[in-house]
Design a protein around this motif. Sequence first.
Motif, PDB file in Angstrom:
ATOM      1  N   GLU A   1       0.846  -1.195   0.000  1.00 22.49           N
ATOM      2  CA  GLU A   1       0.000   0.000   0.000  1.00 22.49           C
ATOM      3  C   GLU A   1       0.877   1.239   0.000  1.00 22.49           C
ATOM      4  O   GLU A   1       1.765   1.383   0.836  1.00 22.49           O
ATOM      5  N   LEU A   2       0.609   2.153  -0.942  1.00 20.43           N
ATOM      6  CA  LEU A   2       1.332   3.412  -0.988  1.00 20.43           C
ATOM      7  C   LEU A   2       0.815   4.313   0.125  1.00 20.43           C
ATOM      8  O   LEU A   2      -0.384   4.585   0.204  1.00 20.43           O
ATOM      9  N   GLU A   3       1.707   4.765   0.963  1.00 17.01           N
ATOM     10  CA  GLU A   3       1.339   5.564   2.121  1.00 17.01           C
ATOM     11  C   GLU A   3       1.243   7.046   1.762  1.00 17.01           C
ATOM     12  O   GLU A   3       1.907   7.515   0.833  1.00 17.01           O
ATOM     13  N   PRO A   4       0.432   7.811   2.500  1.00 15.84           N
ATOM     14  CA  PRO A   4       0.349   9.267   2.253  1.00 15.84           C
ATOM     15  C   PRO A   4       1.686   9.942   2.505  1.00 15.84           C
ATOM     16  O   PRO A   4       2.495   9.488   3.321  1.00 15.84           O
ATOM     17  N   LEU A   5       1.917  11.044   1.807  1.00 16.61           N
ATOM     18  CA  LEU A   5       3.110  11.834   2.045  1.00 16.61           C
ATOM     19  C   LEU A   5       3.011  12.532   3.400  1.00 16.61           C
ATOM     20  O   LEU A   5       1.923  12.891   3.846  1.00 16.61           O
ATOM     21  N   THR A   6       4.136  12.733   4.033  1.00 18.16           N
ATOM     22  CA  THR A   6       4.168  13.465   5.297  1.00 18.16           C
ATOM     23  C   THR A   6       4.343  14.959   5.025  1.00 18.16           C
ATOM     24  O   THR A   6       4.772  15.369   3.932  1.00 18.16           O
ATOM     25  N   GLY A   7       4.041  15.772   6.031  1.00 22.77           N
ATOM     26  CA  GLY A   7       4.213  17.208   5.882  1.00 22.77           C
ATOM     27  C   GLY A   7       5.645  17.588   5.595  1.00 22.77           C
ATOM     28  O   GLY A   7       5.920  18.521   4.823  1.00 22.77           O
ATOM     29  N   GLN A   8       6.611  16.882   6.192  1.00 24.54           N
ATOM     30  CA  GLN A   8       8.014  17.165   5.945  1.00 24.54           C
ATOM     31  C   GLN A   8       8.380  16.893   4.491  1.00 24.54           C
ATOM     32  O   GLN A   8       9.083  17.681   3.858  1.00 24.54           O
ATOM     33  N   GLN A   9       7.903  15.788   3.954  1.00 23.54           N
ATOM     34  CA  GLN A   9       8.185  15.463   2.560  1.00 23.54           C
ATOM     35  C   GLN A   9       7.598  16.510   1.624  1.00 23.54           C
ATOM     36  O   GLN A   9       8.242  16.941   0.667  1.00 23.54           O
ATOM     37  N   VAL A  10       6.364  16.916   1.906  1.00 19.61           N
ATOM     38  CA  VAL A  10       5.712  17.922   1.077  1.00 19.61           C
ATOM     39  C   VAL A  10       6.457  19.247   1.171  1.00 19.61           C
ATOM     40  O   VAL A  10       6.696  19.921   0.154  1.00 19.61           O
ATOM     41  N   GLY A  11       6.842  19.621   2.395  1.00 15.47           N
ATOM     42  CA  GLY A  11       7.546  20.879   2.587  1.00 15.47           C
ATOM     43  C   GLY A  11       8.892  20.929   1.888  1.00 15.47           C
ATOM     44  O   GLY A  11       9.347  21.993   1.452  1.00 15.47           O
ATOM     45  N   GLU A  12       9.550  19.795   1.753  1.00 17.43           N
ATOM     46  CA  GLU A  12      10.825  19.739   1.054  1.00 17.43           C
ATOM     47  C   GLU A  12      10.647  19.844  -0.458  1.00 17.43           C
ATOM     48  O   GLU A  12      11.527  20.346  -1.163  1.00 17.43           O
ATOM     49  N   TYR A  13       9.517  19.387  -0.948  1.00 16.81           N
ATOM     50  CA  TYR A  13       9.292  19.354  -2.393  1.00 16.81           C
ATOM     51  C   TYR A  13       8.776  20.671  -2.948  1.00 16.81           C
ATOM     52  O   TYR A  13       9.221  21.135  -4.005  1.00 16.81           O
ATOM     53  N   LEU A  14       7.824  21.297  -2.265  1.00 12.42           N
ATOM     54  CA  LEU A  14       7.114  22.445  -2.815  1.00 12.42           C
ATOM     55  C   LEU A  14       8.022  23.600  -3.262  1.00 12.42           C
ATOM     56  O   LEU A  14       7.785  24.180  -4.328  1.00 12.42           O
ATOM     57  N   PRO A  15       9.044  23.992  -2.501  1.00 13.35           N
ATOM     58  CA  PRO A  15       9.838  25.161  -2.917  1.00 13.35           C
ATOM     59  C   PRO A  15      10.791  24.910  -4.068  1.00 13.35           C
ATOM     60  O   PRO A  15      11.383  25.849  -4.602  1.00 13.35           O
ATOM     61  N   GLY A  16      10.964  23.683  -4.484  1.00 13.04           N
ATOM     62  CA  GLY A  16      11.971  23.341  -5.476  1.00 13.04           C
ATOM     63  C   GLY A  16      11.739  23.987  -6.824  1.00 13.04           C
ATOM     64  O   GLY A  16      10.604  24.219  -7.242  1.00 13.04           O
ATOM     65  N   TRP A  17      12.861  24.279  -7.538  1.00 12.88           N
ATOM     66  CA  TRP A  17      12.844  24.790  -8.907  1.00 12.88           C
ATOM     67  C   TRP A  17      12.136  26.135  -9.031  1.00 12.88           C
ATOM     68  O   TRP A  17      11.591  26.442 -10.082  1.00 12.88           O
ATOM     69  N   GLN A  18      12.106  26.903  -7.978  1.00 16.84           N
ATOM     70  CA  GLN A  18      11.435  28.199  -8.038  1.00 16.84           C
ATOM     71  C   GLN A  18      12.330  29.277  -7.447  1.00 16.84           C
ATOM     72  O   GLN A  18      13.035  29.038  -6.456  1.00 16.84           O
ATOM     73  N   ILE A  19      12.292  30.457  -8.038  1.00 14.65           N
ATOM     74  CA  ILE A  19      13.027  31.590  -7.496  1.00 14.65           C
ATOM     75  C   ILE A  19      12.379  31.993  -6.177  1.00 14.65           C
ATOM     76  O   ILE A  19      11.158  32.147  -6.091  1.00 14.65           O
ATOM     77  N   ASN A  20      13.193  32.137  -5.145  1.00 17.29           N
ATOM     78  CA  ASN A  20      12.692  32.470  -3.805  1.00 17.29           C
ATOM     79  C   ASN A  20      11.657  31.452  -3.327  1.00 17.29           C
ATOM     80  O   ASN A  20      10.719  31.803  -2.603  1.00 17.29           O
ATOM     81  N   GLY A  21      11.844  30.200  -3.746  1.00 20.77           N
ATOM     82  CA  GLY A  21      10.861  29.179  -3.402  1.00 20.77           C
ATOM     83  C   GLY A  21      10.679  28.987  -1.912  1.00 20.77           C
ATOM     84  O   GLY A  21       9.550  28.892  -1.421  1.00 20.77           O
ATOM     85  N   ALA A  22      11.776  28.938  -1.173  1.00 26.14           N
ATOM     86  CA  ALA A  22      11.674  28.724   0.270  1.00 26.14           C
ATOM     87  C   ALA A  22      10.886  29.838   0.936  1.00 26.14           C
ATOM     88  O   ALA A  22      10.059  29.598   1.825  1.00 26.14           O
ATOM     89  N   GLN A  23      11.124  31.079   0.490  1.00 27.37           N
ATOM     90  CA  GLN A  23      10.415  32.217   1.079  1.00 27.37           C
ATOM     91  C   GLN A  23       8.942  32.211   0.682  1.00 27.37           C
ATOM     92  O   GLN A  23       8.065  32.457   1.525  1.00 27.37           O
TER      93      GLN A  23
END
Length: 301
Positions: free
Chosen positions: A187-209
């Motif tokens: 069974e594929l498990e749901p993503l955790t908040g930490q995993q999502v938080g690491e992915y979302l800012p990627g490949w974007q200018i000022n992504g972390a901010q």
Amino acid sequence: MVAHGTTCDWHPRGGIRPWRRPGHYEIVRRCHRITRLWRQLPARQLAIIGMAGAGKTSLAVLLTLGLLKERQDRREVPVLLNLAGWDPRKEHVDIWLARRLAELYPALTDQSRFGRNAAMQLVDRAWIVPVLDGLDEMPPALRTDAVVALTGVSTRDQLLVLTCRTEEYQEAITAIGTPLAYAAVVELEPLTGQQVGEYLPGWQINGAQRWAPVTVHLRAHPHGHLAQALSTPLMVYLARTAYTPPYTEPGALTRFADRAAVERTCSKPTCLSFLVKLSSPVMPTAGHTRFAIRPRKPANG
């Protein structure tokens, strides 16, 4: 679709099909290694289950590609097929498989090259690995009949991969009272908040901010409606795509009243049209997805 850089956890599923191996399950850092794991199964039969958007089809595609890459002199050829359109009450599974092979690969009907009924011979001799996607897309009654039909023709030596949403798979197995042949179930498990938080800012200018309000919210509310909405690779990818343009504000995701509102916003036509316009190098791939494999406790009942 499995978003590049995200982590999908998948576990042996207890309570549906008992399957345990002693010892420690290593973290699998590259998707192609699921092929190796599949070859290690006592019977090379696998059911991949999970919620909508969890990456079941992506994992099936990766397994298909992995099997093709490692095929070498093996006779078995993996073939990815969608179960939608199969009526197990009217058509035997072997006949359906042979028909779909002939439709997808018309060269098999060339009798001067391959003789008569080449597609059926491939099925009869177990020279293909049916990778059957979308059991949950079948009507409920046919879904149950499909599991019965697949179990009826499957021996321990029969190769098989099947994907289905968790709830629909559980309903089908419960209805017939037996598991799917000799299949191990993951069974594929749901993503955790930490995993999502690491992915979302990627490949974007000022992504972390730009994504800071979202990552902070996910840490503060790990079980909130935003975390629930962004629990699958598909929705995380859609969310990041929707808020890639610099004029957008990712923090708006924290102000929606419920999960459905988040999902509607990330999936609205304007966001999807922007997704289509993205060039392929920017599109997430599954090449670096990790799978953490750990023993799972059997479900009650």
